[in-house]
Write an enzyme that holds these catalytic residues in place. Structure first.
Site, PDB file in Angstrom:
ATOM      1  N   LYS A 115       0.861  -1.186   0.000  1.00 46.58           N
ATOM      2  CA  LYS A 115       0.000   0.000   0.000  1.00 46.58           C
ATOM      3  C   LYS A 115       0.898   1.237   0.000  1.00 46.58           C
ATOM      4  O   LYS A 115       1.738   1.395   0.891  1.00 46.58           O
ATOM      5  CB  LYS A 115      -0.874  -0.033   1.255  1.00 46.58           C
ATOM      6  CG  LYS A 115      -1.801   1.151   1.376  1.00 46.58           C
ATOM      7  CD  LYS A 115      -2.722   1.017   2.566  1.00 46.58           C
ATOM      8  CE  LYS A 115      -3.429   2.328   2.795  1.00 46.58           C
ATOM      9  NZ  LYS A 115      -4.390   2.287   3.889  1.00 46.58           N
ATOM     10  N   HIS A 117      -0.265   4.544  -0.350  1.00 47.34           N
ATOM     11  CA  HIS A 117      -0.875   5.786   0.156  1.00 47.34           C
ATOM     12  C   HIS A 117      -1.186   5.635   1.657  1.00 47.34           C
ATOM     13  O   HIS A 117      -0.897   4.592   2.246  1.00 47.34           O
ATOM     14  CB  HIS A 117      -2.154   6.093  -0.628  1.00 47.34           C
ATOM     15  CG  HIS A 117      -3.177   5.010  -0.520  1.00 47.34           C
ATOM     16  ND1 HIS A 117      -3.105   3.845  -1.241  1.00 47.34           N
ATOM     17  CD2 HIS A 117      -4.268   4.904   0.264  1.00 47.34           C
ATOM     18  CE1 HIS A 117      -4.125   3.073  -0.931  1.00 47.34           C
ATOM     19  NE2 HIS A 117      -4.844   3.686  -0.013  1.00 47.34           N
TER      20      HIS A 117
END
Ligand SMILES: O=P(O)(O)OC[C@H]1O[C@H](OP(=O)(O)OP(=O)(O)O)[C@H](O)[C@@H]1O
Length: 229
Positions: A115, A117
């Protein structure tokens, strides 16, 4: 068996072995079953922390710890619900927790996908930095998921002090000698991998139920791939 998480028949495993039984913990998916399961994980942890004379297999006790880690995906629910049970049922039990008893046991897990963000990273939940950690999972075959979890915890500065699996298939590894349990204990310490159920418990249960065909198939499989005591 009531929710088909345990099935008898003929199943090809990741290892290529043809097994007379298959365990799919993804089907342990209702409130009552999660309650039984997390009670069993919590009781196994607490028993493994007792001095060796009162500890079922007389091995080195697992020390007080801070965080439960559940490898994605199936391990996540085990870690979350067991942290809850340790709080509701065992918070008065001395010496379970190494950190502040008020804070309780934390839980954490890894992401399978990267991930980029938001908070980013592959670890979600409680910090494991400078913490003692126990990994919970359903079953180990080659031990890939648990090894990966150990690496993640170590990279984040934590120490894995135990691994609890729901079912120990009690099988020899590819080399026909050592087992995955022994290999993982080679990484985290002897006697530090525990299980709630073992293949021998399934066999005893089949005997008690008079399930003759399943029993014979299990005995045959065990004579081929079972760990020699
Ligand atoms: O010892 P191993 O060879 O790693 O096999 C055991 C792992 O495999 C399964 O999970 P899987 O990796 O299929 O992921 P899932 O929990 O997302 O189903 C199982 O839940 C263990 O975590």
């Amino acid at each position: 068996m009531s929710c088909e998480a345990l099935k008898f028949g003929s199943f090809t495993l990741k290892s290529g072995r043809i097994s007379p039984y298959f365990f799919n913990a993804g089907l342990l998916s209702t409130g009552p079953i999660l309650s039984i399961l997390s009670e069993a994980f919590a009781a196994t942890i607490v028993a493994a922390q007792q001095p060796s004379s009162s500890n079922p297999d007389h091995s080195t006790p697992i020390p007080p710890f801070d965080v439960l880690f559940g490898p994605a995906y199936k391990g996540i629910a085990f870690a979350a619900t067991t942290a809850l049970v340790l709080h509701t049922h065992y918070r008065e039990t001395p010496n379970i927790i190494s950190s502040n008893p008020e804070t309780g046991i934390g839980f954490a897990y890894n992401r399978k996908e990267i991930k980029s963000h938001g908070e980013g990273g592959s670890l979600v939940g409680s910090s494991v930095s400078n913490k003692k950690v126990i990994i919970l999972d359903d079953v180990m075959t080659a031990g890939t998921a648990v090894r990966e979890a150990i690496d993640i915890v170590r990279k984040e500065g934590g120490e894995v002090v135990g691994v609890i699996q729901l079912l120990d298939r009690e099988e020899v590894g590819k080399d026909g000698a050592s087992s995955t349990v022994h290999e993982v204990e080679g990484i985290i310490g002897k006697g530090r991998v525990k299980s709630i159920l073992r293949m021998r418990d399934l066999i005893a249960w089949l005997k008690s139920k008079g399930m003759q065909k399943e029993l014979e198939d299990m005995e045959e499989y065990r004579s081929k791939y079972g760990l020699k005591d």
